[in-house]
Design a protein around this motif. Structure first.
Motif, short mmCIF file in Angstrom:
data_model
loop_
_atom_site.label_atom_id
_atom_site.label_comp_id
_atom_site.label_asym_id
_atom_site.label_seq_id
_atom_site.Cartn_x
_atom_site.Cartn_y
_atom_site.Cartn_z
N SER A 1 -2.49 68.29 84.09
CA SER A 1 -2.05 68.41 85.49
C SER A 1 -0.81 69.30 85.61
O SER A 1 -0.59 69.93 86.65
CB SER A 1 -1.76 67.02 86.07
N LYS A 2 0.01 69.37 84.56
CA LYS A 2 1.23 70.17 84.61
C LYS A 2 0.98 71.66 84.37
O LYS A 2 1.70 72.50 84.91
CB LYS A 2 2.24 69.64 83.58
N VAL A 3 -0.01 71.98 83.55
CA VAL A 3 -0.19 73.39 83.19
C VAL A 3 -1.36 74.05 83.91
O VAL A 3 -1.52 75.27 83.88
CB VAL A 3 -0.42 73.55 81.66
N ARG A 4 -2.19 73.23 84.56
CA ARG A 4 -3.37 73.81 85.21
C ARG A 4 -2.94 74.58 86.47
O ARG A 4 -2.27 74.05 87.35
CB ARG A 4 -4.37 72.72 85.57
N HIS A 5 -3.37 75.80 86.56
CA HIS A 5 -3.07 76.64 87.72
C HIS A 5 -4.37 77.34 88.14
O HIS A 5 -5.15 77.77 87.30
CB HIS A 5 -2.01 77.70 87.40
N THR A 6 -4.55 77.45 89.45
CA THR A 6 -5.74 78.11 90.02
C THR A 6 -7.03 77.58 89.41
O THR A 6 -8.00 78.30 89.18
CB THR A 6 -5.68 79.64 89.80
N GLY B 1 -6.31 77.67 77.04
CA GLY B 1 -7.10 77.25 75.89
C GLY B 1 -6.32 76.39 74.91
O GLY B 1 -6.88 75.45 74.32
N SER B 2 -5.03 76.70 74.70
CA SER B 2 -4.23 75.90 73.77
C SER B 2 -4.10 74.45 74.24
O SER B 2 -4.16 73.51 73.45
CB SER B 2 -2.84 76.52 73.61
N THR B 3 -3.93 74.28 75.56
CA THR B 3 -3.82 72.93 76.11
C THR B 3 -5.13 72.18 75.96
O THR B 3 -5.15 70.99 75.60
CB THR B 3 -3.43 72.99 77.59
N ARG B 4 -6.22 72.89 76.21
CA ARG B 4 -7.53 72.26 76.02
C ARG B 4 -7.73 71.82 74.58
O ARG B 4 -8.24 70.73 74.31
CB ARG B 4 -8.64 73.24 76.42
N ALA B 5 -7.34 72.67 73.64
CA ALA B 5 -7.54 72.36 72.23
C ALA B 5 -6.72 71.13 71.83
O ALA B 5 -7.23 70.23 71.14
CB ALA B 5 -7.15 73.56 71.37
N LEU B 6 -5.46 71.09 72.27
CA LEU B 6 -4.61 69.94 71.94
C LEU B 6 -5.14 68.65 72.57
O LEU B 6 -5.17 67.59 71.92
CB LEU B 6 -3.17 70.20 72.40
N CYS B 7 -5.55 68.74 73.83
CA CYS B 7 -6.09 67.56 74.52
C CYS B 7 -7.42 67.12 73.91
O CYS B 7 -7.71 65.93 73.82
CB CYS B 7 -6.25 67.83 76.01
N LEU B 8 -8.21 68.09 73.49
CA LEU B 8 -9.48 67.78 72.84
C LEU B 8 -9.22 67.03 71.52
O LEU B 8 -9.93 66.09 71.17
CB LEU B 8 -10.27 69.05 72.58
N PHE B 9 -8.19 67.46 70.81
CA PHE B 9 -7.81 66.79 69.57
C PHE B 9 -7.38 65.34 69.85
O PHE B 9 -7.78 64.40 69.15
CB PHE B 9 -6.68 67.54 68.88
N LEU B 10 -6.56 65.15 70.90
CA LEU B 10 -6.14 63.81 71.27
C LEU B 10 -7.33 62.94 71.65
O LEU B 10 -7.40 61.75 71.30
CB LEU B 10 -5.14 63.87 72.43
N GLY B 11 -8.28 63.54 72.37
CA GLY B 11 -9.48 62.80 72.75
C GLY B 11 -10.30 62.38 71.54
O GLY B 11 -10.79 61.26 71.47
N ALA C 1 -13.32 54.11 75.35
CA ALA C 1 -14.12 55.22 74.82
C ALA C 1 -14.75 56.02 75.96
O ALA C 1 -14.74 57.25 75.96
CB ALA C 1 -15.19 54.70 73.88
N VAL C 2 -15.30 55.31 76.96
CA VAL C 2 -15.91 55.99 78.11
C VAL C 2 -14.85 56.78 78.88
O VAL C 2 -15.08 57.93 79.29
CB VAL C 2 -16.60 54.97 79.03
N THR C 3 -13.68 56.19 79.09
CA THR C 3 -12.60 56.86 79.80
C THR C 3 -12.17 58.13 79.08
O THR C 3 -11.94 59.17 79.70
CB THR C 3 -11.40 55.91 79.96
N THR C 4 -12.08 58.05 77.76
CA THR C 4 -11.69 59.23 76.98
C THR C 4 -12.72 60.35 77.11
O THR C 4 -12.36 61.53 77.24
CB THR C 4 -11.53 58.85 75.50
N VAL C 5 -14.00 60.00 77.09
CA VAL C 5 -15.04 61.01 77.25
C VAL C 5 -14.94 61.67 78.62
O VAL C 5 -15.04 62.90 78.75
CB VAL C 5 -16.44 60.37 77.06
N VAL C 6 -14.73 60.86 79.66
CA VAL C 6 -14.63 61.41 81.02
C VAL C 6 -13.44 62.35 81.15
O VAL C 6 -13.57 63.45 81.71
CB VAL C 6 -14.52 60.25 82.05
N VAL C 7 -12.28 61.96 80.62
CA VAL C 7 -11.10 62.81 80.70
C VAL C 7 -11.31 64.09 79.89
O VAL C 7 -10.87 65.18 80.29
CB VAL C 7 -9.85 62.05 80.20
N THR C 8 -11.98 63.99 78.75
CA THR C 8 -12.26 65.18 77.93
C THR C 8 -13.18 66.15 78.66
O THR C 8 -12.97 67.37 78.64
CB THR C 8 -12.90 64.77 76.58
N VAL C 9 -14.19 65.62 79.34
CA VAL C 9 -15.08 66.48 80.13
C VAL C 9 -14.31 67.15 81.25
O VAL C 9 -14.55 68.32 81.58
CB VAL C 9 -16.26 65.65 80.69
#
Length: 202
Positions: free
Chosen positions: A21-26, A31-41, A79-87
Motif C-alpha cells: 500500500s505504501k509503494v504502489r502507485h498508479t 518488482g522488488s516489492t513483489r519479490a519480497l512480499c512473495l517471499f514473505l507469503g 493459509a487462505v488469507t496469505t494466498v489471497v494477499v499474495t494474489v
C-alpha cells in the motif's frame, strides 16, 4: 508452537499489505516489492503447513480435542488469507479484504455446521475401536464434550475389547443421560437441539 506461528504469520501479512500500500502507485507495484512480499507469503505458507503437519502427527498419536480442531481451522484461515494477499500483489484490483472476510464467514459457518464436539467424539472412538489409537480418554469425552459424546460412548461400551473401557464408557453414558434428562432446559427453539434430544433418550 501454534501461537508463535500465528504471531509470525500476522506480522508477515501486515508487512505485505503495508508495504504494497505504501509503494504502489498508479495501480502498479515495483518488482522488488513483489519479490519480497512473495517471499514473505511463501514463508508464511511454509509455517502454516509445517504446523498443520505437526498437529496431524500429534492427533494421530493422542487423538482429537476441540482445541486441536480449532487450531487447524485457524491455520487454514491464515493459509487462505496469505494466498489471497499474495494474489493481490499481482492483481491490484482484487478486493482482497472482502475475499478474506468472505473466507472467514465460510470457514466459520462450516465449523459451526459440522459440530466440532461431535466430530471429536466420533473420531476418538472410531480411531480407538479400529486400533489407530492405543488409548481413548473416556473422561475427556464425559467432562469436556457434553451430549455429543453419548452416542459414541454407547458404541465404545458395546464394542471395546478392554472391559475397563467398556465399563467406564457405560457408566459415563448413563450419567450423561441422567444429567441431560433432569436438566431444566428451555424447550423452545432457543433451547432445543437434536444432539441434546438424542442424548436424553434411554
Amino acid at each position: 508452537g501454534f501461537f508463535e506461528m500465528t504471531c509470525l504469520a500476522g506480522i508477515n501479512l501486515c508487512l505485505m499489505t503495508f508495504g504494497v500500500s505504501k509503494v504502489r502507485h498508479t495501480g502498479r507495484t515495483p518488482g522488488s516489492t513483489r519479490a519480497l512480499c512473495l517471499f514473505l507469503g511463501a514463508v508464511t505458507e511454509f509455517l502454516a503447513a509445517s504446523s498443520a503437519a505437526k498437529m496431524v502427527m500429534y492427533i494421530g498419536t493422542y487423538g482429537l480435542t476441540s482445541l486441536r480442531v480449532l487450531t487447524q481451522i485457524i491455520m487454514l484461515f491464515l493459509a487462505v488469507t496469505t494466498v489471497v494477499v499474495t494474489v493481490w500483489l499481482f492483481v491490484p484490483r482484487l478486493p482482497y479484504m472482502k475475499v478474506v472476510i468472505l473466507a472467514a464467514l465460510v470457514i466459520g459457518a462450516v465449523t459451526f455446521w459440522v459440530d466440532v464436539d461431535t466430530v471429536v467424539a466420533n473420531y476418538n472412538v472410531d480411531a480407538y475401536l479400529s486400533g489407530k489409537l492405543e488409548t481413548v480418554d473416556v473422561s475427556y469425552l464425559y467432562y469436556d464434550i457434553g451430549p455429543e459424546a453419548v452416542a459414541p460412548m454407547d458404541r465404545l461400551a458395546a464394542e471395546a475389547e478392554d472391559p475397563a473401557v467398556r465399563q467406564m464408557a457405560r457408566e459415563f453414558a448413563e450419567k450423561n443421560r441422567e444429567r441431560y434428562h433432569t436438566e431444566n432446559i428451555t424447550q423452545d427453539l432457543r433451547g432445543w437441539n437434536y444432539v441434546l434430544h438424542r442424548a436424553k433418550k434411554p
